[in-house]
Design an enzyme around this catalytic site. Structure first.
Site, PDB file in Angstrom:
ATOM      1  N   CYS A 102      36.145  -8.469  12.741  1.00  0.00           N
ATOM      2  CA  CYS A 102      37.511  -8.002  12.602  1.00  0.00           C
ATOM      3  C   CYS A 102      38.461  -8.474  13.784  1.00  0.00           C
ATOM      4  O   CYS A 102      38.118  -8.926  14.687  1.00  0.00           O
ATOM      5  CB  CYS A 102      37.188  -6.335  13.129  1.00  0.00           C
ATOM      6  SG  CYS A 102      38.774  -5.717  13.435  1.00  0.00           S
ATOM      7  N   LYS A 108     -11.478   1.248  13.237  1.00  0.00           N
ATOM      8  CA  LYS A 108     -11.571   1.279  11.711  1.00  0.00           C
ATOM      9  C   LYS A 108     -11.087   0.142  11.188  1.00  0.00           C
ATOM     10  O   LYS A 108      -9.979  -0.595  11.352  1.00  0.00           O
ATOM     11  CB  LYS A 108     -10.576   2.470  11.245  1.00  0.00           C
ATOM     12  CG  LYS A 108     -10.908   2.591   9.637  1.00  0.00           C
ATOM     13  CD  LYS A 108     -10.304   3.783   9.060  1.00  0.00           C
ATOM     14  CE  LYS A 108     -10.663   4.061   7.768  1.00  0.00           C
ATOM     15  NZ  LYS A 108     -10.231   2.974   6.903  1.00  0.00           N
ATOM     16  N   CYS A 122      39.958  -0.330  11.404  1.00  0.00           N
ATOM     17  CA  CYS A 122      41.392  -0.339  11.798  1.00  0.00           C
ATOM     18  C   CYS A 122      42.069  -1.045  10.739  1.00  0.00           C
ATOM     19  O   CYS A 122      43.557  -1.206  11.046  1.00  0.00           O
ATOM     20  CB  CYS A 122      41.564  -1.219  13.145  1.00  0.00           C
ATOM     21  SG  CYS A 122      41.229  -2.876  12.992  1.00  0.00           S
ATOM     22  N   TYR A 171     -21.633  -1.408  10.675  1.00  0.00           N
ATOM     23  CA  TYR A 171     -21.163   0.282  11.426  1.00  0.00           C
ATOM     24  C   TYR A 171     -22.207   1.381  10.964  1.00  0.00           C
ATOM     25  O   TYR A 171     -21.939   2.437  11.225  1.00  0.00           O
ATOM     26  CB  TYR A 171     -19.913   0.533  11.011  1.00  0.00           C
ATOM     27  CG  TYR A 171     -19.420   0.411   9.721  1.00  0.00           C
ATOM     28  CD1 TYR A 171     -19.731   1.353   8.773  1.00  0.00           C
ATOM     29  CD2 TYR A 171     -18.204  -0.290   8.954  1.00  0.00           C
ATOM     30  CE1 TYR A 171     -19.483   1.423   7.443  1.00  0.00           C
ATOM     31  CE2 TYR A 171     -17.810  -0.206   7.670  1.00  0.00           C
ATOM     32  CZ  TYR A 171     -18.377   0.743   6.818  1.00  0.00           C
ATOM     33  OH  TYR A 171     -18.089   0.723   5.690  1.00  0.00           O
ATOM     34  N   GLU A 200     -15.208   4.184  17.092  1.00  0.00           N
ATOM     35  CA  GLU A 200     -15.093   2.957  16.837  1.00  0.00           C
ATOM     36  C   GLU A 200     -13.809   2.441  16.165  1.00  0.00           C
ATOM     37  O   GLU A 200     -13.203   3.309  15.495  1.00  0.00           O
ATOM     38  CB  GLU A 200     -16.162   2.694  15.401  1.00  0.00           C
ATOM     39  CG  GLU A 200     -17.889   3.381  16.085  1.00  0.00           C
ATOM     40  CD  GLU A 200     -18.570   3.195  14.565  1.00  0.00           C
ATOM     41  OE1 GLU A 200     -18.226   2.714  13.514  1.00  0.00           O
ATOM     42  OE2 GLU A 200     -19.661   3.830  14.774  1.00  0.00           O
ATOM     43  N   GLU A 257     -18.458  -3.663   7.191  1.00  0.00           N
ATOM     44  CA  GLU A 257     -17.134  -4.095   6.749  1.00  0.00           C
ATOM     45  C   GLU A 257     -16.900  -5.805   7.044  1.00  0.00           C
ATOM     46  O   GLU A 257     -16.955  -6.150   8.097  1.00  0.00           O
ATOM     47  CB  GLU A 257     -15.837  -3.195   7.814  1.00  0.00           C
ATOM     48  CG  GLU A 257     -14.615  -3.380   7.248  1.00  0.00           C
ATOM     49  CD  GLU A 257     -14.340  -2.265   6.091  1.00  0.00           C
ATOM     50  OE1 GLU A 257     -15.208  -1.576   5.878  1.00  0.00           O
ATOM     51  OE2 GLU A 257     -13.024  -2.187   5.928  1.00  0.00           O
ATOM     52  N   CYS A 259      38.904  -4.614   7.934  1.00  0.00           N
ATOM     53  CA  CYS A 259      38.016  -3.669   9.176  1.00  0.00           C
ATOM     54  C   CYS A 259      38.152  -2.323   8.565  1.00  0.00           C
ATOM     55  O   CYS A 259      39.145  -1.863   8.415  1.00  0.00           O
ATOM     56  CB  CYS A 259      38.673  -4.024  10.429  1.00  0.00           C
ATOM     57  SG  CYS A 259      37.618  -3.016  11.527  1.00  0.00           S
ATOM     58  N   LYS A 312      -6.279   7.688  11.683  1.00  0.00           N
ATOM     59  CA  LYS A 312      -5.477   6.801  11.291  1.00  0.00           C
ATOM     60  C   LYS A 312      -4.101   6.424  12.157  1.00  0.00           C
ATOM     61  O   LYS A 312      -3.444   7.403  12.659  1.00  0.00           O
ATOM     62  CB  LYS A 312      -4.803   6.694   9.813  1.00  0.00           C
ATOM     63  CG  LYS A 312      -6.306   6.795   8.777  1.00  0.00           C
ATOM     64  CD  LYS A 312      -6.590   5.713   8.358  1.00  0.00           C
ATOM     65  CE  LYS A 312      -5.815   4.993   7.213  1.00  0.00           C
ATOM     66  NZ  LYS A 312      -6.304   5.313   5.738  1.00  0.00           N
ATOM     67  N   LEU A 328     -13.867   8.339   4.051  1.00  0.00           N
ATOM     68  CA  LEU A 328     -13.925   9.188   5.229  1.00  0.00           C
ATOM     69  C   LEU A 328     -12.491  10.234   4.915  1.00  0.00           C
ATOM     70  O   LEU A 328     -11.550   9.643   4.413  1.00  0.00           O
ATOM     71  CB  LEU A 328     -13.563   8.339   6.549  1.00  0.00           C
ATOM     72  CG  LEU A 328     -14.644   7.454   6.832  1.00  0.00           C
ATOM     73  CD1 LEU A 328     -14.127   6.533   8.032  1.00  0.00           C
ATOM     74  CD2 LEU A 328     -15.798   8.466   7.580  1.00  0.00           C
ATOM     75  N   CYS A 344      41.594  -2.449  17.396  1.00  0.00           N
ATOM     76  CA  CYS A 344      40.574  -1.714  16.545  1.00  0.00           C
ATOM     77  C   CYS A 344      39.922  -0.674  17.387  1.00  0.00           C
ATOM     78  O   CYS A 344      39.519  -1.001  18.385  1.00  0.00           O
ATOM     79  CB  CYS A 344      39.607  -2.815  15.981  1.00  0.00           C
ATOM     80  SG  CYS A 344      38.219  -2.092  15.201  1.00  0.00           S
ATOM     81  N   ASP A 384     -10.036  -3.271   9.296  1.00  0.00           N
ATOM     82  CA  ASP A 384      -9.344  -3.229   7.907  1.00  0.00           C
ATOM     83  C   ASP A 384      -9.806  -4.352   7.119  1.00  0.00           C
ATOM     84  O   ASP A 384      -9.276  -5.582   7.114  1.00  0.00           O
ATOM     85  CB  ASP A 384      -7.747  -3.343   8.166  1.00  0.00           C
ATOM     86  CG  ASP A 384      -6.968  -2.781   7.236  1.00  0.00           C
ATOM     87  OD1 ASP A 384      -7.406  -2.081   6.283  1.00  0.00           O
ATOM     88  OD2 ASP A 384      -5.729  -2.835   7.272  1.00  0.00           O
ATOM     89  N   ASP A 404       0.931  -1.298   0.114  1.00  0.00           N
ATOM     90  CA  ASP A 404       0.022  -0.089   0.086  1.00  0.00           C
ATOM     91  C   ASP A 404       0.902   1.337  -0.016  1.00  0.00           C
ATOM     92  O   ASP A 404       0.544   2.295  -0.731  1.00  0.00           O
ATOM     93  CB  ASP A 404      -0.883   0.157   1.071  1.00  0.00           C
ATOM     94  CG  ASP A 404      -1.864  -1.037   1.110  1.00  0.00           C
ATOM     95  OD1 ASP A 404      -2.027  -1.770   0.263  1.00  0.00           O
ATOM     96  OD2 ASP A 404      -2.581  -1.145   2.150  1.00  0.00           O
TER      97      ASP A 404
HETATM   98  S1  IVH Z   1     -18.196   4.525   8.425  1.00  0.00           S
HETATM   99  C1  IVH Z   1     -19.530   7.789   5.672  1.00  0.00           C
HETATM  100  N1  IVH Z   1     -17.081   2.856  10.196  1.00  0.00           N
HETATM  101  O1  IVH Z   1     -13.332   2.875   6.063  1.00  0.00           O
HETATM  102  C2  IVH Z   1     -18.984   6.967   6.713  1.00  0.00           C
HETATM  103  N2  IVH Z   1     -16.096   2.948   8.208  1.00  0.00           N
HETATM  104  O2  IVH Z   1     -12.337   5.183   4.692  1.00  0.00           O
HETATM  105  C3  IVH Z   1     -18.531   5.532   5.855  1.00  0.00           C
HETATM  106  N3  IVH Z   1     -14.314   1.346   7.805  1.00  0.00           N
HETATM  107  O3  IVH Z   1     -15.224   2.371   3.222  1.00  0.00           O
HETATM  108  C4  IVH Z   1     -17.603   4.733   6.750  1.00  0.00           C
HETATM  109  N4  IVH Z   1     -14.298   0.730   9.997  1.00  0.00           N
HETATM  110  O4  IVH Z   1     -14.615   0.205   4.503  1.00  0.00           O
HETATM  111  C5  IVH Z   1     -16.811   3.506   8.987  1.00  0.00           C
HETATM  112  N5  IVH Z   1     -16.282   1.774  12.037  1.00  0.00           N
HETATM  113  C6  IVH Z   1     -16.382   2.005  10.704  1.00  0.00           C
HETATM  114  C7  IVH Z   1     -15.237   1.726   9.720  1.00  0.00           C
HETATM  115  C8  IVH Z   1     -15.122   2.072   8.314  1.00  0.00           C
HETATM  116  C9  IVH Z   1     -13.700   0.372   8.506  1.00  0.00           C
HETATM  117  C10 IVH Z   1     -13.869   1.490   6.437  1.00  0.00           C
HETATM  118  C11 IVH Z   1     -15.315   1.410   5.591  1.00  0.00           C
HETATM  119  C12 IVH Z   1     -15.110   2.633   4.502  1.00  0.00           C
HETATM  120  C13 IVH Z   1     -13.748   3.348   4.973  1.00  0.00           C
HETATM  121  C14 IVH Z   1     -13.582   4.596   4.666  1.00  0.00           C
END
Ligand code: IVH
Length: 677
Positions: free
Chosen positions: A432, A120, A417, A230, A118, A178, A414, A320, A87, A438, A122, A37
Site C-alpha cells: 500500500c 505406533k 485506506c 511387535y 510402544e 511392521e 489498499c 494417536k 486397534l 493508511c 507408520d 489420508d
Molecule cells: S499391535 C492386536 N503394535 O497399527 C494388536 N500395532 O491400528 C495388533 N502398528 O495393523 C497391532 N505399530 O500395522 C501394534 N507397536 C505396534 C504397532 C502397531 C504400528 C500398526 C499395525 C496395526 C495397526 C493397528
C-alpha cells in the site's frame, strides 16, 4: 421419512462408495494415492454418517463394512492362521483414562496396571510364519482375514532372519510386525526416483507399501526397508513362552528378530501419558515416522482374560497424535496490510482442527504464492500444521473445485485506506502506498512502537490501538504522549484504573535508550541488532538523521538496501516531524559514549575509501579512526569521494581514484591527517 429424501441419500451413498473404492484401488493396488489420508477419512465419515441415518441402506460390500485393503490379484492370497486385528484409537487423555478404567474393572484390580508402551510405527503390518525356526511364509495384513503372499519380497529385507537363532522357539510360530521405511532412506530413494524421471512416493508409509508389493523381488531388495516385530499371532499360547508381552518381545529379540528399542514397560495411566508425551517430543527426531503410541496390557493372562471386541483387542489401545493435515474450504480471501504496507492475502477457512488447534485463517504469504498454489474462493484445500509450525495451505484439491470457484485478484487499492497498491518490478510483495496515512499501517506502526522490545508501553494492546486510531485520537506515536486519563477512560470497556495505568506506562516510556527508540521507529529492515549498531556508530540521533546512504554504509552490516531504507525514512518530512514531536514530548535517552571530535579534524565530513593493506593499522582500526573524526568510510570510489587511502597492493580502486582525479593518500599522509595539529 419421505421417499425423495431416501432416494437422495441412496444417490449420495452410491457416490461416496464409488469414490472410496476408487481411492482404495489407488492406495492399495496401485500404491499411488490421489488424495491425502485426511481427505479419505472425510469421505469415509460422510458415508458412515449417512449409513447411520439410513441403516437399511447398508450393504455387506460397503467400504464401511471392511477394514484394510483388498489383496491384489497380482500376489497369491493367503489366509492368516489367526485374524490380524486392528486397534481402537484414542486421541485424548480422557479416552486413555476410560480405557484404563475399563481394563481395571474387567480385571477387578484397584492398583495401577502394568502396560507395555510402544511407538505406533507408520508402515504396514506383516505376518511371518516360522516352522521349526525357518521362515516359510510372509504376508501383508490385507483385510485382516487374508492378505497377500509377499514371502519372496520379505526375504530380501536384511533385518529379517530366515532362520531364528537359538532353539527354544515353538515349532509353529507366527510373528507380527511392521515394515517401514526410515525417513532418510525415503528421502534418498525419492530423490533417486525423481532423477530417474520416475514417480515419487507421497510419504514413507506409501513408499514402504509400494516397495514391499513389487512384483519383482529384486526391486524390493534395492529399497531401504526395515521392520520391527511387535507381537505374536498363532503359536502365542505355547506354555514355554514368557508370561508378559514385554518379556516375549525380549525373547523375540533373542531369536534374532528386530524389536523397537523404544518399547517400555510403564505403570498406570500416568505412565501411559508420560510415554505418549515423551514420544511426541521426540517424534520429529526419530529416524522413522510414528503416528501415535500403542499401549498393551503387559500380562498375557490378563490379555486373555480381557479378550476381544469385534475387530480389536480390549487389552490394547492406539493413542494417536493429532492429525497434522486436515481438509477444509476457503470461504474468502482477505488482504491484510502490515506495518511496512505489505499487502498479504489471507485465506479465511471453514474452521478445522489441525495438529491440535482450530485453524480458521491462514496466510497465503504473497500474491505469487497464492497464484502458484492456485487457491480460489470455494476451493477445498489441505491445511497442514506440524508441531508449532504456523499453519499453511499445502495444496488445493482440484477434483473438488466447484464450478463457481472464484479467482482472487490483487486489489489495486489498499483495502484499508484506498491508496494505490504498488508492486515494484521483480518483487513478490505488493504494498500500500498510503504509508502512515493508511490506518492499517498506522495501527501496525503503533503496535510495534509500543511493543516490549521497543518503547515497552505496558497495557497498550491491539484493541486499544484499534480504538484510538479508529476514533481519530491517535495518528502517530507522538500523539500517544498527549493522551490523558479521562480521554482513555471515555473509550468503551476502559476502566478508570486501567486508563490511569496506561497513561503512567506511556509516561514511563519517555525514558528510553537510543537503540530502543531507533527500533521503535519501525524503519524497514532495521531490527534490534541494526538499531544497536547504528546507535553505537552515530552516538546520537542528529548525526544519524543527517547521514546519507553512503555514510550509512560505513556502518558495519549496513548494505545498500538497508542504508537506502534508513536514508529514505529520515528524508521523509512526516517522519522528521513525528520525531521532533516525540522529542518535544520528552522522549529521551542517556548520551552514549561515542565522543564528539574534540577539534575539527581535516577528516570531518570527508568521504574516504580504504584500499590495499596498511602496515601500521588494520582496516577496521583505520575505519574507526576516520569515523571518530567525523568522516565516513565507503566501499567504492566515486566522483564524490574525498580521499582514497592506498596501502600495499592497492588495486582497481586506486586506478579508479586516479582516473577520477580523487586525492590519493599513502599510509604516511593518512597518519598525518589523523594527528591533531
Ligand atoms: S499391535 C492386536 N503394535 O497399527 C494388536 N500395532 O491400528 C495388533 N502398528 O495393523 C497391532 N505399530 O500395522 C501394534 N507397536 C505396534 C504397532 C502397531 C504400528 C500398526 C499395525 C496395526 C495397526 C493397528
Amino acid at each position: 421419512m419421505s421417499v425423495p429424501e431416501r432416494a437422495q441419500a441412496q444417490a449420495e451413498i452410491d457416490r461416496l462408495r464409488a469414490a472410496i473404492r476408487h481411492h482404495d484401488h489407488c492406495y492399495y493396488v496401485l500404491d499411488a494415492p490421489e488424495i491425502s489420508d485426511a481427505e479419505y477419512d472425510i469421505l469415509m465419515r460422510e458415508l458412515q454418517a449417512l449409513e447411520a441415518n439410513w441403516p437399511d441402506l447398508i450393504t455387506p460390500d460397503s467400504p464401511t463394512q471392511r477394514v484394510g485393503g483388498a489383496p491384489s490379484p497380482a500376489f497369491g492370497s493367503v489366509t492368516h492362521p489367526e485374524p490380524m486385528l486392528s486397534l481402537d484409537n484414542a486421541f485424548s487423555a480422557a479416552e486413555v483414562e476410560a480405557f484404563d478404567r475399563r481394563v481395571r474393572e474387567r480385571l477387578g484390580v484397584d492398583g495401577p496396571v502394568t502396560y507395555c508402551a510402544e511407538p505406533k510405527l507408520d508402515g504396514l503390518a506383516v505376518s511371518l510364519l516360522y516352522e521349526n525356526g525357518r521362515l516359510v511364509r510372509g504376508a501383508t495384513r490385507g483385510d485382516g482375514v487374508s492378505g497377500e503372499d509377499v514371502t519372496a519380497n520379505l526375504r530380501t529385507l536384511p533385518s529379517l532372519p530366515l532362520r531364528l537363532a537359538g532353539g527354544d522357539w515353538p515349532a509353529f510360530l507366527e510373528v507380527r510386525g511392521e515394515v517401514y521405511m526410515p525417513r532418510a532412506g525415503f528421502l534418498a530413494m525419492n530423490q533417486r526416483l525423481q532423477e530417474a524421471g520416475e514417480r515419487v512416493f507421497a510419504n514413507p508409509r506409501n513408499a514402504a507399501a509400494g516397495s514391499l508389493r513389487q512384483l519383482d523381488a529384486r526391486v524390493t531388495a534395492r529399497r531401504p526397508l526395515r521392520w520391527f516385530a511387535y507381537g505374536l499371532g498363532a503359536g502365542s499360547n505355547d506354555p514355554a513362552l514368557p508370561d508378559t508381552h514385554f518379556k516375549r518381545l525380549g525373547r523375540l529379540r533373542g531369536w534374532g528378530l528386530p524389536v523397537c528399542p523404544l518399547n517400555r514397560r510403564v505403570s498406570g495411566v500416568a505412565g501411559l501419558l508420560a510415554y505418549h508425551g515423551e514420544m511426541q517430543a521426540r517424534r520429529a527426531e526419530l529416524p522413522f515416522e510414528i503416528d501415535g503410541v500403542v499401549y498393551k496390557v503387559d500380562a498375557v493372562a490378563s490379555q486373555q482374560h480381557l479378550g476381544f471386541v469385534s475387530r480389536a483387542p480390549r487389552w490394547a489401545l492406539a493413542h494417536k497424535y493429532a492429525a497434522e493435515e486436515a481438509v477444509t474450504r476457503v470461504l474468502a480471501v482477505a488482504f491484510q496490510v502490515g506495518r511496512t504496507g505489505a499487502v498479504t492475502p489471507v485465506a479465511r477457512l471453514a474452521p478445522v482442527a489441525v495438529g491440535g488447534v482450530i485453524v480458521s485463517n491462514v496466510s497465503l504469504h504473497n500474491f505469487d504464492e497464492m497464484r502458484r498454489k492456485d487457491v480460489r474462493i470455494g476451493d477445498t484445500v489441505i491445511v497442514r500444521r506440524a508441531g508449532d509450525v504456523i499453519p499453511e495451505v499445502v495444496r488445493v484439491v482440484i477434483e473438488e473445485r466447484p464450478d463457481d470457484a472464484a479467482e482472487v485478484a490483487l486489489p489495486t487499492q489498499c483495502p484499508e485506506c484506498g491508496a494505490a497498491v504498488v508492486r515494484p518490478e521483480g518483487e513478490a510483495i505488493a504494498r500500500c502506498s498510503g504509508q502512515l496515512a493508511c490506518p492499517a499501517q498506522r495501527k501496525e506502526a503503533l503496535r510495534h512502537f509500543a511493543s516490549r522490545r521497543a518503547m515497552d508501553i505496558d497495557g497498550l494492546g491491539d484493541k486499544l490501538i484499534e480504538a484510538l486510531v479508529d476514533s481519530g485520537r491517535v495518528h502517530d506515536p507522538a500523539d500517544l504522549y498527549g493522551l490523558g486519563a479521562p480521554e482513555l477512560a471515555a473509550l468503551p470497556r476502559m476502566a478508570e484504573k486501567s486508563a490511569a495505568n496506561i497513561v503512567a506506562a506511556i509516561a514511563r516510556s519517555r525514558a528510553t535508550t537510543l537503540p530502543r527508540f531507533l527500533y521503535a521507529l519501525g524503519i524497514r529492515e532495521v531490527g534490534e541488532a541494526t538499531a544497536r549498531t547504528l546507535a553505537a556508530h552515530f552516538g546520537d540521533l542528529p548525526p544519524l538523521m543527517a547521514a546519507d546512504a553512503e555514510a550509512l554504509q560505513a556502518v558495519s552490516d549496513v548494505g545498500p538496501v538497508v542504508s537506502a531504507h534508513i536514508a529514505a525514512f529520515f528524508r521523509e518530512p512526516h517522519n522528521r516531524e513525528v520525531i521532533a514531536r516525540l522529542l518535544a514530548a520528552g522522549v529521551h535517552w542517556p548520551a552514549t559514549s561515542v565522543p564528539a571530535p574534540a577539534k575539527a579534524s581535516p577528516l570531518q565530513g570527508k568521504r574516504v575509501v580504504l584500499t590495499g593493506t596498511l602496515a601500521g593499522l588494520t582496516r577496521e582500526q583505520a575505519k574507526a579512526e576516520i569515523l571518530a573524526r567525523g568522516g565516513a568510510v565507503s566501499e567504492s570510489v566515486s566522483a564524490r569521494t574525498d580521499y582514497v587511502v592506498a596501502g600495499e597492493a592497492a588495486g582497481s580502486k586506486l586506478d579508479k581514484a586516479r582516473a577520477l582525479g580523487v586525492t590519493v593518500l599513502d599510509e604516511a599522509a593518512f597518519l598525518a591527517l589523523l594527528q591533531p595539529d
